[in-house]
Design a protein around this motif. Structure first.
Motif, PDB file in Angstrom:
ATOM      1  N   VAL A   1     -13.100  96.882 -30.335  1.00 59.60           N
ATOM      2  CA  VAL A   1     -12.283  95.873 -29.661  1.00 59.60           C
ATOM      3  C   VAL A   1     -11.338  95.248 -30.686  1.00 59.60           C
ATOM      4  O   VAL A   1     -11.765  94.913 -31.792  1.00 59.60           O
ATOM      5  CB  VAL A   1     -13.168  94.786 -29.025  1.00 59.60           C
ATOM      6  CG1 VAL A   1     -12.320  93.713 -28.383  1.00 59.60           C
ATOM      7  CG2 VAL A   1     -14.122  95.402 -28.014  1.00 59.60           C
ATOM      8  N   PRO A   2     -10.061  95.110 -30.383  1.00 58.85           N
ATOM      9  CA  PRO A   2      -9.131  94.470 -31.329  1.00 58.85           C
ATOM     10  C   PRO A   2      -9.641  93.107 -31.777  1.00 58.85           C
ATOM     11  O   PRO A   2     -10.242  92.352 -30.998  1.00 58.85           O
ATOM     12  CB  PRO A   2      -7.840  94.339 -30.509  1.00 58.85           C
ATOM     13  CG  PRO A   2      -7.931  95.431 -29.493  1.00 58.85           C
ATOM     14  CD  PRO A   2      -9.384  95.548 -29.148  1.00 58.85           C
ATOM     15  N   LYS A   3      -9.434  92.782 -33.039  1.00 57.08           N
ATOM     16  CA  LYS A   3      -9.957  91.541 -33.608  1.00 57.08           C
ATOM     17  C   LYS A   3      -9.533  90.310 -32.817  1.00 57.08           C
ATOM     18  O   LYS A   3     -10.293  89.344 -32.687  1.00 57.08           O
ATOM     19  CB  LYS A   3      -9.501  91.404 -35.057  1.00 57.08           C
ATOM     20  CG  LYS A   3     -10.254  92.315 -36.019  1.00 57.08           C
ATOM     21  CD  LYS A   3      -9.886  91.985 -37.458  1.00 57.08           C
ATOM     22  CE  LYS A   3     -10.702  92.836 -38.421  1.00 57.08           C
ATOM     23  NZ  LYS A   3     -10.388  92.518 -39.848  1.00 57.08           N
ATOM     24  N   ALA A   4      -8.319  90.330 -32.310  1.00 59.81           N
ATOM     25  CA  ALA A   4      -7.821  89.158 -31.587  1.00 59.81           C
ATOM     26  C   ALA A   4      -8.532  88.950 -30.258  1.00 59.81           C
ATOM     27  O   ALA A   4      -8.488  87.848 -29.696  1.00 59.81           O
ATOM     28  CB  ALA A   4      -6.319  89.298 -31.343  1.00 59.81           C
ATOM     29  N   GLU A   5      -9.212  89.989 -29.764  1.00 60.43           N
ATOM     30  CA  GLU A   5      -9.838  89.911 -28.437  1.00 60.43           C
ATOM     31  C   GLU A   5     -11.361  89.824 -28.494  1.00 60.43           C
ATOM     32  O   GLU A   5     -12.005  89.734 -27.458  1.00 60.43           O
ATOM     33  CB  GLU A   5      -9.435  91.135 -27.608  1.00 60.43           C
ATOM     34  CG  GLU A   5      -7.934  91.279 -27.423  1.00 60.43           C
ATOM     35  CD  GLU A   5      -7.564  92.556 -26.690  1.00 60.43           C
ATOM     36  OE1 GLU A   5      -8.469  93.167 -26.077  1.00 60.43           O
ATOM     37  OE2 GLU A   5      -6.387  92.958 -26.745  1.00 60.43           O
ATOM     38  N   ARG A   6     -11.936  89.862 -29.668  1.00 63.82           N
ATOM     39  CA  ARG A   6     -13.396  89.842 -29.760  1.00 63.82           C
ATOM     40  C   ARG A   6     -13.866  88.576 -30.470  1.00 63.82           C
ATOM     41  O   ARG A   6     -13.108  87.989 -31.261  1.00 63.82           O
ATOM     42  CB  ARG A   6     -13.905  91.070 -30.508  1.00 63.82           C
ATOM     43  CG  ARG A   6     -13.602  91.066 -31.997  1.00 63.82           C
ATOM     44  CD  ARG A   6     -13.878  92.407 -32.649  1.00 63.82           C
ATOM     45  NE  ARG A   6     -13.769  92.335 -34.101  1.00 63.82           N
ATOM     46  CZ  ARG A   6     -13.589  93.384 -34.885  1.00 63.82           C
ATOM     47  NH1 ARG A   6     -13.474  94.592 -34.364  1.00 63.82           N
ATOM     48  NH2 ARG A   6     -13.517  93.236 -36.199  1.00 63.82           N
TER      49      ARG A   6
ATOM     50  N   TYR B   1     -18.376  96.920 -30.483  1.00 67.59           N
ATOM     51  CA  TYR B   1     -17.785  95.631 -30.842  1.00 67.59           C
ATOM     52  C   TYR B   1     -16.592  95.826 -31.780  1.00 67.59           C
ATOM     53  O   TYR B   1     -15.538  95.197 -31.608  1.00 67.59           O
ATOM     54  CB  TYR B   1     -18.859  94.759 -31.498  1.00 67.59           C
ATOM     55  CG  TYR B   1     -18.347  93.558 -32.246  1.00 67.59           C
ATOM     56  CD1 TYR B   1     -18.012  92.387 -31.584  1.00 67.59           C
ATOM     57  CD2 TYR B   1     -18.219  93.593 -33.643  1.00 67.59           C
ATOM     58  CE1 TYR B   1     -17.554  91.276 -32.286  1.00 67.59           C
ATOM     59  CE2 TYR B   1     -17.770  92.497 -34.342  1.00 67.59           C
ATOM     60  CZ  TYR B   1     -17.426  91.341 -33.670  1.00 67.59           C
ATOM     61  OH  TYR B   1     -16.976  90.248 -34.360  1.00 67.59           O
TER      62      TYR B   1
END
Length: 285
Positions: A189-194, A186
């Motif tokens: 995954v880039p913050k903007a996508e998770r 988790y």
């Protein structure tokens, strides 16, 4: 095994067989924490103790197996079984924590506990770190390892309890390993996508699957080491899994982390539908 087998070990027998392994574990833990304190001084990070937490149990269990065989001369299959189980759990945990901590500074929990930064007063920081962290964790490690010490000191009274205990411990290791792996995936995954909160996999059923797994490990070791040696050893070592569970839930584990996580967007809603500790089906929204 029969009730006679389970009650044949009295308090005097327990203490007579236990003390060499208890003393050995205490010396091993003290040495491990001394080395770790020196590493903390060099790195200016008390959090290095987290790696020693898992390794310390492994060293104590291996030393207990060797001393147990030396004291009574038997091969003691359970001694090495307990040492192997502890090694699987402890080394995995230490490796995971070491990898997670690389490139990071001091753990905020320890910084808050000590209250002094090394750049402000290095000597005061170190003294407080030894007193509040290293000594406390050394005592806790020694106490929580009691069931393993007893299991390596006494003959087996119930092999079926050993089997159940190992199975419970295995469940705990799986929960820890899978929960840690899912959380690591988790975070990659880039913050903007998770999503803002991890709520899939094991994390859908408990907010702290790794802490729950840790508790299972030590309840399993109590079954396989303490209770499987008899009722008296079982009662004498019950404090170990109880203390570990208390630490994980109320002291340094889940409750402490919840204070920080509660400020994250989406976490209150996640907490409302997800069990904090014991895995349960999520509540309907």
């Amino acid at each position: 095994m029969s009730a006679v087998d389970m009650t044949s070990t009295g308090l005097g027998d327990l203490l007579g067989a236990w003390w060499p392994l208890a003393l050995t574990a205490l010396l091993v833990v003290a040495a491990a924490m001394t080395v770790t304190a020196a590493a903390a001084w060099r790195s200016s990070r008390v959090a290095v103790v987290d790696v020693t937490w898992g390794v310390g149990f492994v060293l104590a269990a291996l030393a207990g197996a060797v001393v147990g065989v030396a004291v009574d001369g038997s091969d003691g299959a359970r001694r090495w079984l307990l040492a192997a189980v502890v090694a699987v759990w402890g080394l995995r945990l230490a490796w995971h924590i070491r990898g997670r901590a690389q490139g990071h500074g001091e753990d905020p929990r320890y910084a808050e506990l000590i209250g002094v930064r090394p750049e402000e007063d290095r000597r005061a920081w170190f003294v407080l770190g030894v007193r509040k962290v290293f000594v406390v964790q050394a005592v806790a490690l020694w106490l929580i390892s009691w069931p393993v010490q007893v299991g390596q000191a006494l003959p087996v009274a119930s092999w079926w309890l050993v089997g159940v205990g190992v199975a419970v411990t295995a469940v705990g290791v799986v929960f820890e390993a899978v929960g840690d792996a899912q959380l690591a995936a988790y975070k990659r995954v880039p913050k903007a996508e998770r999503p803002p909160v991890m709520d899939t996999g094991l994390w859908r059923y408990t907010r702290h699957p790794n802490y729950f797994g840790d508790a299972c490990v030590w309840w399993g070791l109590w079954l396989a080491g303490g209770l499987a040696s008899g009722w008296v050893p079982g009662l004498a070592t019950l404090v170990a899994p109880v203390a570990m569970t208390w630490f994980l839930v109320f002291a340094t584990g889940a409750r402490l982390l919840e204070r920080t996580m509660a400020q994250r967007p989406g976490y209150p809603e996640y907490a409302a539908r997800t069990s904090m500790f014991v895995p349960l089906p999520p509540k309907r929204r």
